[in-house]
Scaffold this active site. Structure first.
Site, PDB file in Angstrom:
ATOM      1  N   GLY A  61       3.460  -9.971  14.816  1.00 18.50           N
ATOM      2  CA  GLY A  61       3.767 -11.358  15.098  1.00 18.50           C
ATOM      3  C   GLY A  61       4.936 -11.967  14.365  1.00 18.50           C
ATOM      4  N   GLU A  90       1.816  -5.226  10.978  1.00 20.62           N
ATOM      5  CA  GLU A  90       2.281  -4.350  12.057  1.00 20.62           C
ATOM      6  C   GLU A  90       3.505  -4.947  12.764  1.00 20.62           C
ATOM      7  OE1 GLU A  90      -1.013  -4.084  14.675  1.00 20.62           O
ATOM      8  OE2 GLU A  90      -2.302  -3.025  13.261  1.00 20.62           O
ATOM      9  N   PRO A  91       4.606  -5.162  12.065  1.00 19.37           N
ATOM     10  CA  PRO A  91       5.780  -5.733  12.741  1.00 19.37           C
ATOM     11  C   PRO A  91       6.409  -4.736  13.691  1.00 19.37           C
ATOM     12  CG  PRO A  91       6.339  -5.112  10.501  1.00 19.37           C
ATOM     13  CD  PRO A  91       4.864  -4.881  10.644  1.00 19.37           C
ATOM     14  N   GLY A  92       6.777  -5.192  14.845  1.00 19.53           N
ATOM     15  CA  GLY A  92       7.507  -4.358  15.808  1.00 19.53           C
ATOM     16  C   GLY A  92       8.820  -5.023  16.156  1.00 19.53           C
ATOM     17  N   ARG A  94      11.645  -8.828  29.870  1.00 17.42           N
ATOM     18  CA  ARG A  94      11.124  -9.843  28.959  1.00 17.42           C
ATOM     19  C   ARG A  94      11.412 -11.281  29.414  1.00 17.42           C
ATOM     20  NH1 ARG A  94       6.936  -8.888  25.873  1.00 17.42           N
ATOM     21  NH2 ARG A  94       6.798 -10.304  24.125  1.00 17.42           N
ATOM     22  N   CYS A 124      15.763  -5.771  44.693  1.00 18.31           N
ATOM     23  CA  CYS A 124      15.516  -6.506  45.936  1.00 18.31           C
ATOM     24  C   CYS A 124      14.338  -7.462  45.775  1.00 18.31           C
ATOM     25  CB  CYS A 124      15.257  -5.529  47.068  1.00 18.31           C
ATOM     26  SG  CYS A 124      16.642  -4.420  47.405  1.00 18.31           S
ATOM     27  N   TYR A 141      11.159  -4.383  23.018  1.00 18.49           N
ATOM     28  CA  TYR A 141      10.728  -4.811  24.349  1.00 18.49           C
ATOM     29  C   TYR A 141      11.910  -4.887  25.306  1.00 18.49           C
ATOM     30  CZ  TYR A 141       6.693  -5.839  21.508  1.00 18.49           C
ATOM     31  OH  TYR A 141       5.651  -5.719  20.625  1.00 18.49           O
TER      32      TYR A 141
END
Length: 382
Positions: free
Chosen positions: A227, A265-267, A304, A333, A361
């Site tokens: 987060g 848990e940083p991503g 995203r 399309c 992401y």
């Protein structure tokens, strides 16, 4: 830092590797990790959330810097397994773990984040030794109000509802091998307010204290989830790392009953700023008062903006600032293929656009296979 590469580097990458492409800066990844690590108390462990970006270069870089890893599929487990890390540096989360995945985690010695009794019972049936797990709990309070990624205090597919924990503990006490030794609460998503993070993490630690005192739960680990946010626009302030670190230190001092390990848990925070997506303009079209710039790639590479309404920062390489309004559209399309409304200099076919903060992401979240467009290369840059 919105862009990992300057205009000259972007032009060179586009000429060398073609477009569209993703490029990741090893230097930027290192800077993010070391800056965060420097402000944290020593007993806070950083576990990179592989879902943000599973690129082998990123995983190897973070592993060399001492990271642990948060995985959410057997594919992510296999990528981390290839790093040949010592036991104890991998966690396995996710609300729908299959038996084959749990068995693989057991063989690898991975710490499972159990989402319910099913995870506990299946592990117990497979195990021939004592196995420590963390229990994911869905709190009865709204930990990050209004966040659509986390969800509120209503129904959730994630974890065990807080009010159901006592009954689960009674059942778990009958298991032969599995022991609950940790708590997992996914605390926030893309949060850049250090004070709010302190409040959220404080609520999680208060929950842990309640479970410890009321139900006798013992915790070797309390996992606060991810987060930590990053800015996506020039007017967005970055997370104040010093204040964030001080907040965690203060919480640990307040919760003297807990003497073991906190996990983050940083991503997005670690991977986002290291990535840039490069794509060229294919055509310009005006339609009933709207000016479209149609690009080589769209939500098949960067979904995203469609999911969150938050566009990635973008600039026209070599053209400076501009005041013309463009709706950026991709080649798919569907009228959903939009990457945002931006102000740029006058564009023409062939112009190169750079999208910043796409290290997290980006490609791994896109609709890559829709319409069978070629998958863009991912370039690791030292």
């Amino acid at each position: 830092m919105l862009f990992a590469f300057d205009d000259a580097q972007c032009r060179s990458l586009a000429e060398t590797h073609g477009t569209p492409c993703f490029a990741y800066s090893g230097e930027a990844a290192t800077e993010q990790f070391t800056a965060l690590r420097a402000v944290l108390p020593s007993r806070v462990r950083l576990a990179y959330a592989v879902k943000a970006n599973p690129h082998p270069g990123l995983l190897a870089r973070f592993a060399a810097l001492g990271a642990s890893f948060d995985c959410a599929s057997i594919g992510e487990l296999e990528r981390v397994e290839a790093l040949k890390l010592p036991p104890g540096r991998t966690f396995f989360a996710g609300p729908g773990k299959r038996e084959t995945e749990l068995l693989r985690a057991l063989v690898m010695g991975v710490r499972v984040q159990a989402e319910g009794f099913e995870d506990l019972a299946r592990l117990d049936a497979m195990a021939d030794r004592e196995v420590a797990v963390n229990l994911r709990v869905h709190p009865a309070f709204d930990i990050d109000e209004g966040n659509r990624i986390i969800g509120g205090s209503g129904p959730s597919a994630f974890g065990v509802d807080e009010e159901e924990v006592p009954a689960l503990l009674q059942k778990a006490a009958q298991l032969r091998h599995v022991r609950i030794r940790g708590l997992h609460v996914f605390a926030a998503s893309n949060q850049r307010d250090a004070a709010k993070l302190r409040t959220i993490h404080g609520a999680v630690l208060n929950l842990a204290k309640h479970l410890h005192e009321a139900h006798g739960m013992t915790f070797e680990q309390i996992d606060l989830g991810g987060g930590l946010g990053v800015p996506y626009a020039p007017d967005e302030a970055p997370l104040d790392l010093r204040t964030f670190g001080q907040g965690l230190s203060g919480l640990l001092a307040e919760h003297a009953w807990f003497t073991d390990e906190l996990i983050l848990e940083p991503g997005r925070f670690l991977a986002g700023p290291c990535g840039t997506y490069l794509a060229r303009v294919v055509r310009i079209k005006e339609s009933r008062g709207t000016r479209f710039a149609i690009l080589e790639g769209g939500i098949n590479h960067l979904i995203r903006p469609l999911l969150t309404g938050q566009p990635f920062p973008v600039r026209a390489v070599g053209k400076g600032h501009g005041t013309l309004s463009y709706t950026l559209a991709g080649p798919l399309c569907t009228s959903l293929d939009r990457l945002g409304e931006v102000r740029l200099p006058e564009l023409a076919p062939g112009d190169l656009l750079a999208f910043g903060t796409t290290g997290a992401y980006g490609l791994n979240e896109g609709m890559t296979h829709f319409l069978s467009h070629p998958v863009p290369p991912e370039v690791w840059v030292e």
